[in-house]
Design a protein around this motif. Sequence first.
Motif, PDB file in Angstrom:
ATOM      1  N   VAL A  42       0.868  -1.184   0.000  1.00 29.64           N
ATOM      2  CA  VAL A  42       0.000   0.000   0.000  1.00 29.64           C
ATOM      3  C   VAL A  42       0.904   1.234   0.000  1.00 29.64           C
ATOM      4  O   VAL A  42       1.703   1.439   0.918  1.00 29.64           O
ATOM      5  N   LEU A  43       0.782   2.054  -1.047  1.00 26.14           N
ATOM      6  CA  LEU A  43       1.626   3.240  -1.191  1.00 26.14           C
ATOM      7  C   LEU A  43       0.892   4.536  -0.897  1.00 26.14           C
ATOM      8  O   LEU A  43       1.442   5.607  -1.033  1.00 26.14           O
ATOM      9  N   SER A  44      -0.365   4.434  -0.515  1.00 20.48           N
ATOM     10  CA  SER A  44      -1.160   5.619  -0.237  1.00 20.48           C
ATOM     11  C   SER A  44      -1.819   5.443   1.116  1.00 20.48           C
ATOM     12  O   SER A  44      -2.283   4.357   1.451  1.00 20.48           O
ATOM     13  N   GLY A  45      -1.891   6.509   1.869  1.00 24.86           N
ATOM     14  CA  GLY A  45      -2.496   6.417   3.190  1.00 24.86           C
ATOM     15  C   GLY A  45      -3.982   6.688   3.192  1.00 24.86           C
ATOM     16  O   GLY A  45      -4.647   6.517   4.188  1.00 24.86           O
ATOM     17  N   ARG A  53      -3.265   0.233   5.578  1.00 21.29           N
ATOM     18  CA  ARG A  53      -2.560   1.471   5.878  1.00 21.29           C
ATOM     19  C   ARG A  53      -1.299   1.550   5.027  1.00 21.29           C
ATOM     20  O   ARG A  53      -0.830   0.553   4.505  1.00 21.29           O
ATOM     21  N   TYR A  54      -0.737   2.733   4.943  1.00 15.66           N
ATOM     22  CA  TYR A  54       0.503   2.936   4.195  1.00 15.66           C
ATOM     23  C   TYR A  54       1.559   1.951   4.691  1.00 15.66           C
ATOM     24  O   TYR A  54       1.793   1.825   5.880  1.00 15.66           O
ATOM     25  N   GLY A  55       2.160   1.235   3.752  1.00 14.09           N
ATOM     26  CA  GLY A  55       3.213   0.296   4.095  1.00 14.09           C
ATOM     27  C   GLY A  55       2.751  -1.117   4.372  1.00 14.09           C
ATOM     28  O   GLY A  55       3.570  -2.004   4.598  1.00 14.09           O
ATOM     29  N   TYR A 139       2.477  -3.068   7.953  1.00 13.93           N
ATOM     30  CA  TYR A 139       3.711  -2.284   7.966  1.00 13.93           C
ATOM     31  C   TYR A 139       4.952  -2.993   7.430  1.00 13.93           C
ATOM     32  O   TYR A 139       6.014  -2.390   7.378  1.00 13.93           O
ATOM     33  N   LEU A 142       6.822  -1.211   4.673  1.00 11.95           N
ATOM     34  CA  LEU A 142       7.631  -0.025   4.964  1.00 11.95           C
ATOM     35  C   LEU A 142       9.114  -0.323   4.808  1.00 11.95           C
ATOM     36  O   LEU A 142       9.881   0.515   4.327  1.00 11.95           O
TER      37      LEU A 142
END
Length: 160
Positions: A42-45, A53-55, A139, A142
């Motif tokens: 996921v690259l967008s929050g 979630r982002y990451g 996460y 990330l």
Amino acid sequence: MNWIRKFIISRLLKYVLIISTILMLWKSLILITNCRKPINIVLSGGLGYSFLRYGDLLFLTNYQTDPIRAGDVVAFETEGRSIPIVHRVIRVHERSDGYVKFLTKGDDHEVDDRGLYSPGQLWIEREDIIGKVKGYFPYLGLLIILIYNLFSSIFSFVVA
């Protein structure tokens, strides 16, 4: 001098073995999941999902026997966009001949995704869908994003 040569050859063979193992695992995962990109990050929050979630690292499958229904979260690509979009299917249009089209929408968006589709495209088709989200690892992506950004920064510094 001979031991240095053996050491270098040994190191190179270890690296080749590691890289080939990773590639074999990736290709095996593609075959097992029937998905050309079985793992996405996921690259967008702004997805708005309670679990994305982002990451986050997403695990996808794309079995033709597993139907996609309204409420499923899918990753899809449209012409002109290289980064997959991960949104929820809000409507499924099935014809009597078995042809199926989908309409998607981000959970935190007010309108459907027709503005994200290719010009003139009102629905996405099965071939646009990379896969259905089956699970995620919070996460973990990330770390991959950090490594990618680090190496791209180093590479751009060396090239410049």
